[in-house]
Design an enzyme around this catalytic site. Structure first.
Site, PDB file in Angstrom:
ATOM      1  N   ARG A  76       3.066   3.773 -11.423  1.00 32.68           N
ATOM      2  CA  ARG A  76       2.469   2.474 -11.132  1.00 32.68           C
ATOM      3  C   ARG A  76       0.967   2.580 -11.412  1.00 32.68           C
ATOM      4  O   ARG A  76       0.279   3.395 -10.793  1.00 32.68           O
ATOM      5  CB  ARG A  76       2.723   2.119  -9.663  1.00 32.68           C
ATOM      6  CG  ARG A  76       2.027   0.878  -9.247  1.00 32.68           C
ATOM      7  CD  ARG A  76       2.359   0.405  -7.818  1.00 32.68           C
ATOM      8  NE  ARG A  76       1.475  -0.700  -7.551  1.00 32.68           N
ATOM      9  CZ  ARG A  76       0.576  -0.751  -6.578  1.00 32.68           C
ATOM     10  NH1 ARG A  76       0.490   0.229  -5.693  1.00 32.68           N
ATOM     11  NH2 ARG A  76      -0.227  -1.772  -6.468  1.00 32.68           N
ATOM     12  N   HIS A 120      -5.776  -5.100  -9.487  1.00 28.88           N
ATOM     13  CA  HIS A 120      -6.034  -4.129  -8.416  1.00 28.88           C
ATOM     14  C   HIS A 120      -7.552  -4.025  -8.267  1.00 28.88           C
ATOM     15  O   HIS A 120      -8.143  -2.970  -8.458  1.00 28.88           O
ATOM     16  CB  HIS A 120      -5.378  -2.786  -8.746  1.00 28.88           C
ATOM     17  CG  HIS A 120      -5.219  -1.849  -7.578  1.00 28.88           C
ATOM     18  ND1 HIS A 120      -4.049  -1.162  -7.302  1.00 28.88           N
ATOM     19  CD2 HIS A 120      -6.082  -1.464  -6.616  1.00 28.88           C
ATOM     20  CE1 HIS A 120      -4.209  -0.398  -6.239  1.00 28.88           C
ATOM     21  NE2 HIS A 120      -5.445  -0.555  -5.786  1.00 28.88           N
ATOM     22  N   GLU A 165      -2.415  -5.843  -2.654  1.00 29.17           N
ATOM     23  CA  GLU A 165      -3.045  -5.954  -1.332  1.00 29.17           C
ATOM     24  C   GLU A 165      -4.001  -7.140  -1.200  1.00 29.17           C
ATOM     25  O   GLU A 165      -5.232  -6.947  -1.054  1.00 29.17           O
ATOM     26  CB  GLU A 165      -3.747  -4.643  -0.966  1.00 29.17           C
ATOM     27  CG  GLU A 165      -2.811  -3.442  -0.981  1.00 29.17           C
ATOM     28  CD  GLU A 165      -3.483  -2.132  -0.596  1.00 29.17           C
ATOM     29  OE1 GLU A 165      -4.730  -2.070  -0.571  1.00 29.17           O
ATOM     30  OE2 GLU A 165      -2.764  -1.162  -0.304  1.00 29.17           O
ATOM     31  N   ASN A 291       3.141  -1.463   0.714  1.00 28.73           N
ATOM     32  CA  ASN A 291       2.217  -0.349   0.897  1.00 28.73           C
ATOM     33  C   ASN A 291       2.138  -0.038   2.378  1.00 28.73           C
ATOM     34  O   ASN A 291       1.836  -0.927   3.190  1.00 28.73           O
ATOM     35  CB  ASN A 291       0.818  -0.696   0.381  1.00 28.73           C
ATOM     36  CG  ASN A 291       0.761  -0.754  -1.138  1.00 28.73           C
ATOM     37  OD1 ASN A 291       1.776  -0.547  -1.816  1.00 28.73           O
ATOM     38  ND2 ASN A 291      -0.410  -1.035  -1.673  1.00 28.73           N
ATOM     39  N   TYR A 293       0.815   2.977   5.259  1.00 32.46           N
ATOM     40  CA  TYR A 293       0.166   4.250   5.586  1.00 32.46           C
ATOM     41  C   TYR A 293       0.307   4.593   7.070  1.00 32.46           C
ATOM     42  O   TYR A 293       0.577   5.720   7.425  1.00 32.46           O
ATOM     43  CB  TYR A 293      -1.319   4.210   5.202  1.00 32.46           C
ATOM     44  CG  TYR A 293      -1.514   4.215   3.699  1.00 32.46           C
ATOM     45  CD1 TYR A 293      -1.662   5.410   3.006  1.00 32.46           C
ATOM     46  CD2 TYR A 293      -1.507   3.026   2.969  1.00 32.46           C
ATOM     47  CE1 TYR A 293      -1.812   5.428   1.623  1.00 32.46           C
ATOM     48  CE2 TYR A 293      -1.658   3.039   1.588  1.00 32.46           C
ATOM     49  CZ  TYR A 293      -1.805   4.239   0.917  1.00 32.46           C
ATOM     50  OH  TYR A 293      -1.937   4.264  -0.447  1.00 32.46           O
ATOM     51  N   GLU A 350       3.185   2.194  -2.268  1.00 31.26           N
ATOM     52  CA  GLU A 350       2.152   3.169  -1.888  1.00 31.26           C
ATOM     53  C   GLU A 350       2.498   3.772  -0.535  1.00 31.26           C
ATOM     54  O   GLU A 350       2.852   3.049   0.410  1.00 31.26           O
ATOM     55  CB  GLU A 350       0.761   2.520  -1.757  1.00 31.26           C
ATOM     56  CG  GLU A 350       0.073   2.259  -3.055  1.00 31.26           C
ATOM     57  CD  GLU A 350      -1.334   1.684  -2.858  1.00 31.26           C
ATOM     58  OE1 GLU A 350      -1.999   2.026  -1.849  1.00 31.26           O
ATOM     59  OE2 GLU A 350      -1.738   0.880  -3.715  1.00 31.26           O
TER      60      GLU A 350
END
Ligand code: IFM
Length: 444
Positions: A76, A120, A165, A291, A293, A350
């Site tokens: 990606r 991005h 995002e 995404n 985290y 991600e």
């Protein structure tokens, strides 16, 4: 517990143009908002700019060869708009298009499936000078840029993501001011968010028209929140956080409109909605990029509006940036997205960890990163077993790179990059990732 993945599962890595390419003035590339921001004293922790980053503009063949070595079957990456249309809406730069076309050929020759993010974060500065994403004209410029890129690459690239995002593009960059263009104005931030979502909805059919067998999606970053205590104040704060961070972007594109609690909390900063906008945003997508985290723990001592995110300390696995390692939330997030939104496909676009890596006799023993990734991919087989249509996992990141306002201090890569020499070293996590991809299963 069975820890195998379905046949055809994507084991990918992810990057973004500004974070890896360098070469910010090469071959006619125009200035982006990140060039301007990084050149402004005090904005980047290390004082660095996007040059040289990882010099991937020049070293892309070496980088594709490394991807192959770490077993990735998908990649990606994002396109730098100012390489394609240097001033945002004017002349097209063939050299910029050629770079990505060559990259795609290199990937395909290596058996690596390209996943392209159109935006991005590196908006042409010339468009920012006219108001950036808060100006609706940027939507039209984005559509022209999108058509240009899909026209060139659509014969070979079948996986497209419009934006990465939107929360970061809007709130982090225009309300909090930590990212380019560094504004601090809620009304502007919400106009940016609105126009981004409109541009997404308008881009989806355009991409399909030029690439009929395309799979098209958008990438959202999720910060699932939990209350620090069982007080009603904390519960209200969690709900407001959820609406502002997660639902503000997810709900409009899935036809539910803006979440009501956050809409009223924003007062007169809310965006102007033109006729047809909300319908346009709901253009059906083929997949949602997720995404993830960490989770957020929220505590409120006065009112939900003043609630604070307190990240819990987990001494064994703590990330230096203060992100708690808590993989169960990834499982819950994917399960919730599937049961409540029933999207055709989900892809973890991600997930990864920042640790202070050290080179030792030419090797990098990043065991903490292996543990982080292993803990996260270990929750996925069960999720898939329960019927969640998860088709891929992309690790952030292929290699250490320019981590935005942190500069190159924060290392997320499976591959170590020496900032001075540009030498690449496959970390232990990269070697382990190769074994995971080869086995299509969680391995030790
Ligand atoms: O580096 C970023 C990426 O560009 C967007 N998602 C989060 C990553 C780590 O902070």
């Amino acid at each position: 517990m069975k820890k195998e993945f379905p046949k055809g599962f994507r084991w990918g890595t992810a990057t973004a143009s500004f974070q890896i390419e360098g070469a910010t003035t090469a071959d006619g590339r125009g200035e982006s908002i990140w060039d301007r921001f990084a050149a402004t004293p005090g904005k980047i922790l290390t004082g660095e700019t996007g040059d040289p980053a990882c010099e991937s503009y020049y070293r892309y063949k070496e980088d594709v060869a490394l991807m192959k070595k770490i077993g990735a079957n998908a990649y990606r990456f994002s396109i730098a708009w100012p390489r394609i249309i240097p001033d945002g809406d004017g002349a097209i730069n063939e050299k910029g298009l050629a770079y990505y076309s060559n990259l795609v050929d290199e990937l395909l020759a290596a058996g690596i499936e390209p996943f392209v993010t159109l935006y991005h974060w590196d908006l042409p500065q010339a468009l920012q000078d006219k108001g950036g994403w808060a100006n609706r004209a940027t939507i039209d410029a984005f559509l022209r840029y999108t058509e240009t890129v899909v026209e060139k690459l659509g014969d070979r690239v079948k996986n497209w993501m419009t934006h990465n995002e939107p929360w970061c593009i809007s709130i982090l960059s225009n309300e909090i001011g930590a990212h380019a263009p560094g504004l601090r104005d809620t009304r502007t931030a919400l106009a940016v968010a609105h126009n981004l979502l409109v541009s997404h909805g308008r881009a989806v059919p355009l991409i399909r028209a030029r690439c009929p067998d395309a799979k098209v999606g958008i990438v959202l970053n999720f910060a699932p929140a939990q209350p620090a205590t069982d007080s009603p104040e904390d519960a209200a704060a969690v709900q407001l956080h959820h609406e502002k961070f997660n639902l503000w972007f997810l709900d409009p594109i899935t036809g539910r409109g803006y979440p009501k609690g956050a809409w009223s909390a924003y007062g007169d900063a809310v965006p102007e909605i033109l006729d047809g906008d909300m319908g346009v945003m709901t253009a059906p997508i083929d997949f949602l990029g997720v995404n993830f985290y960490s989770r957020s723990i929220i505590h409120d001592e006065s009112s939900p509006r003043n609630a604070k995110i307190i990240n819990r300390r987990n001494p064994r696995n703590m990330m230096a940036r203060g992100w708690e390692v808590y993989p169960k939330t990834l499982a819950d997030l994917l399960t919730w997205l599937h049961s409540d939104y029933n999207l055709p496909e989900l892809v973890v676009t991600e997930n990864g960890a920042m640790y202070d890596d050290v080179v030792w006799n030419g090797e990098v023993h990043d065991l903490a990163r292996i543990e982080y990734i292993k803990a996260h991919i270990s929750v996925l087989p069960d999720v898939i077993e329960k019927g969640v249509p998860l088709t891929g996992y992309f690790c952030w990141s292929l290699m250490d790179n320019f981590e935005w306002a942190q500069g190159t201090r924060d290392r997320f890569g499976l591959i170590y990059v020496d900032v001075e020499t540009q030498e690449r070293i496959i970390k232990d996590s990269g070697k382990w990732f190769a074994r995971v991809a080869a086995a299509n299963a969680v391995v030790d």
